[in-house]
Design an enzyme around this catalytic site. Structure first.
Site, short mmCIF file in Angstrom:
data_model
loop_
_atom_site.label_atom_id
_atom_site.label_comp_id
_atom_site.label_asym_id
_atom_site.label_seq_id
_atom_site.Cartn_x
_atom_site.Cartn_y
_atom_site.Cartn_z
CG HIS A 203 -0.26 0.28 2.58
ND1 HIS A 203 0.06 -0.59 2.78
CD2 HIS A 203 0.23 1.18 3.41
CE1 HIS A 203 0.33 -0.43 4.69
NE2 HIS A 203 0.49 0.80 4.55
C1 UD1 Z 1 -2.26 5.53 5.99
C2 UD1 Z 1 -1.07 6.10 6.23
C3 UD1 Z 1 0.04 5.38 6.06
C4 UD1 Z 1 -0.05 3.94 6.68
C5 UD1 Z 1 -1.75 2.85 6.08
C6 UD1 Z 1 -1.86 2.25 6.82
C7 UD1 Z 1 -0.80 8.60 5.86
C8 UD1 Z 1 0.04 9.91 5.24
N1 UD1 Z 1 -0.67 7.30 5.55
O1 UD1 Z 1 -2.66 5.36 4.41
O2 UD1 Z 1 0.86 5.49 6.90
O3 UD1 Z 1 1.03 3.05 6.79
O4 UD1 Z 1 -2.36 3.88 6.34
O5 UD1 Z 1 -2.75 1.53 6.26
O6 UD1 Z 1 -1.59 9.11 7.82
N2 UD1 Z 1 -9.48 4.08 2.10
C9 UD1 Z 1 -10.75 3.41 1.77
N3 UD1 Z 1 -11.60 3.47 3.12
C10 UD1 Z 1 -11.16 3.95 4.12
C11 UD1 Z 1 -9.36 4.03 4.08
C12 UD1 Z 1 -8.88 4.80 3.45
O7 UD1 Z 1 -11.59 3.15 0.89
O8 UD1 Z 1 -11.21 3.17 5.04
C13 UD1 Z 1 -9.21 4.89 0.77
C14 UD1 Z 1 -9.42 5.93 0.24
O9 UD1 Z 1 -9.70 6.31 -1.40
C15 UD1 Z 1 -8.52 7.10 -0.16
C16 UD1 Z 1 -7.28 5.82 0.48
O10 UD1 Z 1 -8.18 4.62 1.12
O11 UD1 Z 1 -8.47 8.16 -0.13
C17 UD1 Z 1 -5.83 5.88 0.94
O12 UD1 Z 1 -6.58 6.35 2.66
P1 UD1 Z 1 -5.34 7.24 3.95
O13 UD1 Z 1 -5.87 6.77 4.75
O14 UD1 Z 1 -5.34 8.68 3.24
O15 UD1 Z 1 -3.75 6.62 3.12
P2 UD1 Z 1 -3.72 5.07 3.36
O16 UD1 Z 1 -2.53 4.54 1.91
O17 UD1 Z 1 -4.21 4.27 3.95
N1 UDP Z 2 -3.16 -6.48 8.52
C1 UDP Z 2 -4.30 -6.07 8.78
N2 UDP Z 2 -5.08 -7.36 7.88
C2 UDP Z 2 -4.24 -7.01 6.08
C3 UDP Z 2 -3.09 -6.07 6.21
C4 UDP Z 2 -2.51 -6.20 7.95
O1 UDP Z 2 -4.59 -7.13 10.13
O2 UDP Z 2 -5.41 -6.99 5.42
C5 UDP Z 2 -2.07 -5.26 9.95
C6 UDP Z 2 -1.24 -6.88 9.94
O3 UDP Z 2 -0.58 -7.25 10.40
C7 UDP Z 2 -0.73 -5.47 10.59
C8 UDP Z 2 -0.80 -3.55 10.68
O4 UDP Z 2 -2.25 -4.33 10.13
O5 UDP Z 2 -0.46 -4.98 11.81
C9 UDP Z 2 0.06 -3.47 9.53
O6 UDP Z 2 -0.90 -2.21 8.83
P1 UDP Z 2 -0.99 -1.97 7.64
O7 UDP Z 2 0.70 -1.81 6.92
O8 UDP Z 2 -2.12 -1.06 7.79
O9 UDP Z 2 0.56 -0.80 8.21
P2 UDP Z 2 1.51 0.28 8.36
O10 UDP Z 2 2.25 -0.70 9.49
O11 UDP Z 2 2.40 0.45 6.99
O12 UDP Z 2 1.73 1.91 9.02
#
Ligand code: UD1
Ligand code: UDP
Length: 358
Positions: A203
């Site tokens: 992601h």
């Molecule tokens: C965010 C964090 C990242 C973290 C990740 C964990 C920031 C800058 N990024 O990235 O550090 O590793 O979460 O998963 O804070 N969306 C949905 N449903 C949701 C949430 C998001 O559809 O419940 C979609 C939306 O289109 C949104 C996109 O995902 O625009 C990105 O979501 P966002 O929270 O901005 O960033 P992440 O890529 O999730």
């Molecule tokens: N994780 C989860 N479901 C998924 C993918 C990841 O529960 O489908 C868990 C994973 O085991 C870990 C956490 O989400 O505990 C990591 O979050 P993510 O990768 O979204 O964010 P990051 O750690 O990169 O900020």
């Protein structure tokens, strides 16, 4: 007088980090009065609600309903709502975890209201300022009065940036507290497929927001998938990009899974391919070989001590490193210091011994 602590969560990886802290405060009801705030940065049931249930997190006391947006939009919305909240909620300390936008936004607001800030998972640095999380980490740490760290390299990074030793507390890894607490329960999940398999998560914007890079990574995964079936729960950002770029692949992605399923899949995998921060740590704790599809990591201890290998994004390298693991040459590694299930206990002990100044 009890310490009123406002605790912030917003995105998926925050929930596993906050759960052990909330449980630990509950052991000291006369000392702590914790408030849980969910910014709503992540809001889909399988990115948020499911985790509250599985991790036994209490319902949030406050839900800010921020949702998605550009960085400025998301950060600003959290700041506006947090400022309103903190202006009307007497509070001795704001606790933030990890490196997402909600983390940084809450820290800025608290610092400007002269409320002490504690950052759990402080000091991690990738050295890559094109990563939004790196900006969030730098700012949050610069504003924090308590920097709770997971590894010695994090302590060194903070010292190099001029953070006083008095603010740095090496407590270990709260994410691993949760992993150790729930591993037995997770292993009962029916999700684990029969036979050998690999587990994939993807992601990072640097990997999924550019068509060429995403295509290259998916192509590598398709090759690996021929030798080792891959289980690939797709993050909503990645799902949107795959669709938006019109990319096709023979992989069979699934919806994001809950924590217990993720942990079960991780623990039983032959190898994990990921760009997640948390997953690099979990594979090290579990002793499962991990290929990190990135050029750098803010978690170098997972490479120097754990099972992690940085493989970049080229198809050839990802495939050759995966073949290496399949040939039985995966890294073994050891579990880093204080990744022992007691990090939250150390944090709470520290707050009792060094309470925030009123
Ligand atoms: C965010 C964090 C990242 C973290 C990740 C964990 C920031 C800058 N990024 O990235 O550090 O590793 O979460 O998963 O804070 N969306 C949905 N449903 C949701 C949430 C998001 O559809 O419940 C979609 C939306 O289109 C949104 C996109 O995902 O625009 C990105 O979501 P966002 O929270 O901005 O960033 P992440 O890529 O999730
Ligand atoms: N994780 C989860 N479901 C998924 C993918 C990841 O529960 O489908 C868990 C994973 O085991 C870990 C956490 O989400 O505990 C990591 O979050 P993510 O990768 O979204 O964010 P990051 O750690 O990169 O900020």
């Amino acid at each position: 007088m009890k310490l009123r602590i406002v605790n912030i969560v917003g995105a998926r990886p925050n929930f596993m980090k906050m759960a052990p802290l909330m449980a630990e405060y509950r052991k000291h009801p006369r000392q702590f009065d914790p408030v849980l705030v969910h910014t709503g940065q992540h809001y889909d049931a399988n990115m948020s609600k499911l985790f509250f249930e599985q991790l036994h997190l209490p319902e949030p006391d406050v839900y800010l309903g921020i949702g998605s947006g550009t960085h400025a939009e998301q950060t600003a919305k959290v700041m506006i709502e947090m400022e309103k909240l903190l202006a009307t909620t007497p509070c001795d300390l704001v606790v933030v975890v990890g490196d997402v936008n909600s983390t940084m936004a809450a820290a800025i607001v608290a610092a400007k209201l002269c409320i002490p800030v504690a950052h759990v998972e402080a000091g991690l640095r990738s050295g890559d300022r094109t990563m939004p999380e790196e900006i969030n980490r730098l700012i949050t740490d610069a504003l924090s009065d308590y920097c709770f760290t997971t590894s010695a390299d994090a302590n060194e990074n903070l010292r190099r940036e001029g953070v006083s030793r008095k603010k740095i507390f090496f407590v270990g890894n709260v994410m691993i507290d949760t992993l150790l607490r729930l591993k037995d329960e997770a292993m009962k999940s029916p999700i684990r497929p029969p036979g050998q398999y690999g587990f994939v998560t993807l992601h990072r914007p640097s990997n999924v927001d550019t068509k060429e890079t995403l295509r290259e990574i998916l192509a590598a995964l398709e090759v690996v998938n021929k030798d080792l079936p891959l289980v690939f729960p797709v993050h909503p950002r990645t799902a949107a990009r795959i669709k938006g770029f019109g990319l096709r692949s023979s992989l069979k992605p699934i919806e994001p899974v809950g924590y217990l399923d993720a942990l079960c899949l991780l623990a039983g995998a032959t190898m994990v391919l990921t760009d997640s921060g948390g997953v690099q740590e979990e594979t090290t704790a579990l002793g499962v070989p991990c290929l990190t599809i990135r050029k750098n990591t803010e978690r170098p201890v997972t490479v120097t001590e754990g099972t992690n290998t940085l493989v970049g994004t080229s198809r050839a390298r990802i495939v050759s490193e995966a073949k290496n693991i399949l040939a039985g040459r995966g890294k073994r590694g050891r579990v880093p210091k204080f990744w022992d299930g007691r990090a939250a206990e150390r944090i709470v002990q520290c707050l009792l011994e060094h309470p925030p100044k009123k």
